[in-house]
Design an enzyme around this catalytic site. Structure first.
Site, PDB file in Angstrom:
ATOM      1  N   LYS A 113       0.823  -1.220   0.000  1.00 44.20           N
ATOM      2  CA  LYS A 113       0.000   0.000   0.000  1.00 44.20           C
ATOM      3  C   LYS A 113       0.851   1.262   0.000  1.00 44.20           C
ATOM      4  O   LYS A 113       0.470   2.263  -0.613  1.00 44.20           O
ATOM      5  CB  LYS A 113      -0.979  -0.015   1.185  1.00 44.20           C
ATOM      6  CG  LYS A 113      -2.089  -1.035   0.978  1.00 44.20           C
ATOM      7  CD  LYS A 113      -3.283  -0.795   1.876  1.00 44.20           C
ATOM      8  CE  LYS A 113      -4.424  -1.718   1.459  1.00 44.20           C
ATOM      9  NZ  LYS A 113      -5.578  -1.649   2.331  1.00 44.20           N
ATOM     10  N   LYS A 194      -4.146 -10.056  -5.568  1.00 47.32           N
ATOM     11  CA  LYS A 194      -5.436 -10.461  -4.992  1.00 47.32           C
ATOM     12  C   LYS A 194      -6.521  -9.457  -5.381  1.00 47.32           C
ATOM     13  O   LYS A 194      -6.226  -8.291  -5.683  1.00 47.32           O
ATOM     14  CB  LYS A 194      -5.338 -10.587  -3.481  1.00 47.32           C
ATOM     15  CG  LYS A 194      -5.421  -9.273  -2.755  1.00 47.32           C
ATOM     16  CD  LYS A 194      -5.615  -9.477  -1.274  1.00 47.32           C
ATOM     17  CE  LYS A 194      -5.898  -8.125  -0.626  1.00 47.32           C
ATOM     18  NZ  LYS A 194      -7.214  -7.987  -0.087  1.00 47.32           N
ATOM     19  N   LYS A 197     -11.219  -4.446  -2.799  1.00 46.81           N
ATOM     20  CA  LYS A 197     -12.354  -3.536  -2.993  1.00 46.81           C
ATOM     21  C   LYS A 197     -11.899  -2.172  -3.487  1.00 46.81           C
ATOM     22  O   LYS A 197     -12.658  -1.448  -4.111  1.00 46.81           O
ATOM     23  CB  LYS A 197     -13.204  -3.447  -1.719  1.00 46.81           C
ATOM     24  CG  LYS A 197     -12.498  -2.991  -0.469  1.00 46.81           C
ATOM     25  CD  LYS A 197     -13.495  -2.866   0.673  1.00 46.81           C
ATOM     26  CE  LYS A 197     -13.363  -3.971   1.692  1.00 46.81           C
ATOM     27  NZ  LYS A 197     -12.093  -4.057   2.418  1.00 46.81           N
TER      28      LYS A 197
HETATM   29  N1  AQP Z   1      -9.110 -11.370  -2.464  1.00 42.03           N
HETATM   30  C1  AQP Z   1      -9.417 -11.903  -1.292  1.00 42.03           C
HETATM   31  N2  AQP Z   1      -9.602 -13.232  -1.172  1.00 42.03           N
HETATM   32  C2  AQP Z   1      -9.936 -13.793   0.026  1.00 42.03           C
HETATM   33  N3  AQP Z   1     -10.097 -13.063   1.157  1.00 42.03           N
HETATM   34  C3  AQP Z   1      -9.924 -11.734   1.066  1.00 42.03           C
HETATM   35  N4  AQP Z   1     -10.017 -10.743   1.966  1.00 42.03           N
HETATM   36  C4  AQP Z   1      -9.743  -9.556   1.381  1.00 42.03           C
HETATM   37  N5  AQP Z   1      -9.479  -9.746   0.097  1.00 42.03           N
HETATM   38  C5  AQP Z   1      -9.582 -11.090  -0.138  1.00 42.03           C
HETATM   39  C6  AQP Z   1     -10.386 -10.953   3.351  1.00 42.03           C
HETATM   40  O1  AQP Z   1     -11.519 -10.148   3.632  1.00 42.03           O
HETATM   41  C7  AQP Z   1     -11.485  -9.762   5.005  1.00 42.03           C
HETATM   42  C8  AQP Z   1     -11.654  -8.288   5.116  1.00 42.03           C
HETATM   43  O2  AQP Z   1     -10.533  -7.626   4.555  1.00 42.03           O
HETATM   44  P1  AQP Z   1     -10.374  -6.083   4.838  1.00 42.03           P
HETATM   45  O3  AQP Z   1     -11.504  -5.393   4.225  1.00 42.03           O
HETATM   46  O4  AQP Z   1     -10.232  -5.840   6.282  1.00 42.03           O
HETATM   47  O5  AQP Z   1      -9.018  -5.652   4.217  1.00 42.03           O
HETATM   48  P2  AQP Z   1      -8.234  -6.128   2.983  1.00 42.03           P
HETATM   49  O6  AQP Z   1      -7.713  -7.488   3.256  1.00 42.03           O
HETATM   50  O7  AQP Z   1      -7.228  -5.069   2.686  1.00 42.03           O
HETATM   51  O8  AQP Z   1      -9.350  -6.226   1.859  1.00 42.03           O
HETATM   52  P3  AQP Z   1      -9.429  -5.463   0.483  1.00 42.03           P
HETATM   53  O9  AQP Z   1     -10.691  -5.905  -0.179  1.00 42.03           O
HETATM   54  O10 AQP Z   1      -8.163  -5.658  -0.280  1.00 42.03           O
HETATM   55  O11 AQP Z   1      -9.585  -3.962   0.928  1.00 42.03           O
HETATM   56  P4  AQP Z   1      -8.721  -2.711   0.497  1.00 42.03           P
HETATM   57  O12 AQP Z   1      -8.829  -2.630  -1.002  1.00 42.03           O
HETATM   58  O13 AQP Z   1      -9.345  -1.549   1.174  1.00 42.03           O
HETATM   59  O14 AQP Z   1      -7.317  -2.956   0.974  1.00 42.03           O
HETATM   60  C9  AQP Z   1     -10.140 -10.232   5.546  1.00 42.03           C
HETATM   61  O15 AQP Z   1     -10.357 -11.454   6.224  1.00 42.03           O
HETATM   62  C10 AQP Z   1      -9.326 -10.457   4.320  1.00 42.03           C
HETATM   63  O16 AQP Z   1      -8.315 -11.411   4.504  1.00 42.03           O
END
Ligand code: AQP
Length: 329
Positions: A113, A194, A197
Site C-alpha cells: 500500500k 489479490k 475492494k
Molecule cells: N481477495 C481476497 N480473497 C480472500 N479473502 C480476502 N479478503 C480480502 N481480500 C480477499 C479478506 O476479507 C477480510 C476483510 O478484509 P479487509 O476489508 O479488512 O481488508 P483487505 O484485506 O485489505 O481487503 P481489500 O478488499 O483488499 O480492501 P482494500 O482494497 O481496502 O485494501 C479479511 O479477512 C481479508 O483477509
C-alpha cells in the site's frame, strides 16, 4: 463458548474475495462461537477516504453482512463499529510503544500500500498494532481471515506472547482461521494480485452489490493465458486457477471435482460456469440487503454491539493499563 472475531474495512463496496475470506466463515461458524464482527472504520482512513462515502460504506457493510447470512438475532452475535469503542485506540497506543518499527515496515500489506502513494501516513505503518488491539481485547480463539491478513494475525499473536511473557497471562493467543479454498481470490485483470475492494480497475473486482449483467461481464472478460488447458496451478496459471477457485466456492463443488469437471473444456465454458455460480449465490443477497437497509434495524444492532463490546474491552484494557504501570497505584 469460545470466541471468533473478524472485521472488514469499509474502504469500498465488499467483494467476492471479502465474502470468501471473511463473511462466509462467520456465517458458517456463527452458531458455534460467540462472534465479534466489527466495521474497522479506523483502519479505512489509513489511506484517504471521502467522509460521506465512509459513512455510507459503514452502514452498507452491516447490511451486506446480514444479507449474506450473518444472523444479528443470535444472542452470541455482536456487531459494532470500531471507532465507537474507544478502547481499540487506547490499547493500540500501548502496542505501538512495544512494537519494534521494523516489525511493522516488513508487513506485506504496508509494503504494497505504501508503494501505491507518493507519501503515506503513520497510520499505514501502525495499522497492525491497531489490528492486534482489535483482536486481543476480546480473547478470541479464532480470527477468520483470507491469506492477505494472515501476517497481521501472526503479529497479533507475537504481541500477545510478548505481553504474556513480560506481564503475566493477559491475552489469549489467537489462531487465524483460513479457508482451504478461496483464501486468496485474485484480481480478474491482474491475477498475480489479490482481488481488492479499492482496486482502480473497474473490471478487476466483483462486488457483492454488482448487477447480474456486471458480474457476468467481469467474469467473462477475466484474464487467463494462451495455452488453453484447464488445470489448477496458481504459480503458472493464476487466472485459470482463480476461475476454478471461484467456481468451486460459489457452486459448492470440491476443487478437485471442479478440475475434473472442466478437464478438456474451453476457458469460455469455465468462465460461464463461474459466472453462473456467482450470480446464483450473490444476486439473492440483494433483496435481503434492500430489506435490511429500509428496515431501520441497523442502529439498534450497532447500539447493542457497542455497549457489549465496550464492556468486554474495558475490562481487558484495565488489566493491561495496570500491567504497564499507567495511572495511580
Ligand atoms: N481477495 C481476497 N480473497 C480472500 N479473502 C480476502 N479478503 C480480502 N481480500 C480477499 C479478506 O476479507 C477480510 C476483510 O478484509 P479487509 O476489508 O479488512 O481488508 P483487505 O484485506 O485489505 O481487503 P481489500 O478488499 O483488499 O480492501 P482494500 O482494497 O481496502 O485494501 C479479511 O479477512 C481479508 O483477509
Amino acid at each position: 463458548m469460545d470466541r471468533l472475531l473478524t472485521g472488514l474495512q469499509p474502504s469500498g463496496a465488499l467483494t467476492i474475495g471479502n465474502y470468501c475470506g471473511g463473511i462466509s466463515q462467520i456465517v458458517n461458524y456463527q452458531n458455534e462461537y460467540e462472534t465479534f464482527l466489527f466495521v474497522p472504520d479506523m483502519h479505512a482512513i489509513t489511506v484517504p477516504q471521502d467522509p460521506e462515502a465512509l459513512h455510507r460504506n459503514i452502514i452498507n457493510a452491516i447490511a451486506m453482512y446480514i444479507a449474506c447470512g450473518v444472523n444479528p438475532d443470535l444472542p452470541n452475535m455482536h456487531i459494532y463499529i470500531q471507532s465507537e469503542n474507544l478502547y481499540h485506540a487506547n490499547l493500540s497506543w500501548i502496542f505501538e510503544c512495544f512494537t519494534p518499527h521494523g516489525d511493522l515496515t516488513r508487513m506485506h500489506q504496508f509494503k504494497a500500500k505504501s508503494a501505491l502513494h507518493e507519501t503515506f501516513t503513520e497510520g499505514l505503518v501502525t495499522y497492525p498494532d491497531l489490528m492486534a488491539a482489535d483482536i486481543l481485547l476480546y480473547d478470541p480463539k479464532y480470527v477468520p481471515t483470507g491469506i492477505d491478513q494472515k501476517q497481521h494475525v501472526e503479529l497479533a499473536r507475537n504481541i500477545a506472547i510478548r505481553f504474556n511473557n513480560r506481564f503475566g497471562e493477559l491475552f489469549r493467543v489467537p489462531e487465524p482461521l483460513i479457508p482451504s479454498v478461496g483464501a486468496k481470490i485474485r484480481d480478474l485483470q491482474s491475477p498475480e494480485n489479490k482481488m481488492s475492494k479499492s482496486s482502480t480497475n473497474p473490471k478487476a473486482s466483483v462486488f457483492l452489490s454488482d448487477s447480474e449483467k456486471d458480474i457476468r461481464k467481469k467474469i467473462m472478460s477475466a484474464v487467463t493465458d494462451s495455452d488453453g488447458v484447464i488445470s489448477f496451478d496458481e504459480q503458472n496459471k493464476p487466472g485459470v486457477s482463480n476461475l476454478l477457485t471461484i467456481y468451486s466456492v460459489f457452486a459448492g463443488v470440491n476443487l478437485e471435482d471442479a478440475v475434473t469437471q472442466f478437464d478438456g473444456a474451453g476457458y469460455g465454458d469455465l468462465k460461464k460456469a463461474a459466472a453462473e455460480a456467482v450470480v446464483s449465490k450473490v444476486i439473492p443477497f440483494r433483496d435481503k440487503y434492500n430489506e435490511v437497509i429500509s428496515s431501520g434495524i441497523i442502529n439498534d444492532i450497532l447500539n447493542s454491539g457497542r455497549e457489549y463490546s465496550t464492556e468486554i474491552a474495558r475490562e481487558k484494557y484495565e488489566l493491561v493499563r495496570r500491567a504497564v504501570g499507567f495511572g495511580r497505584i
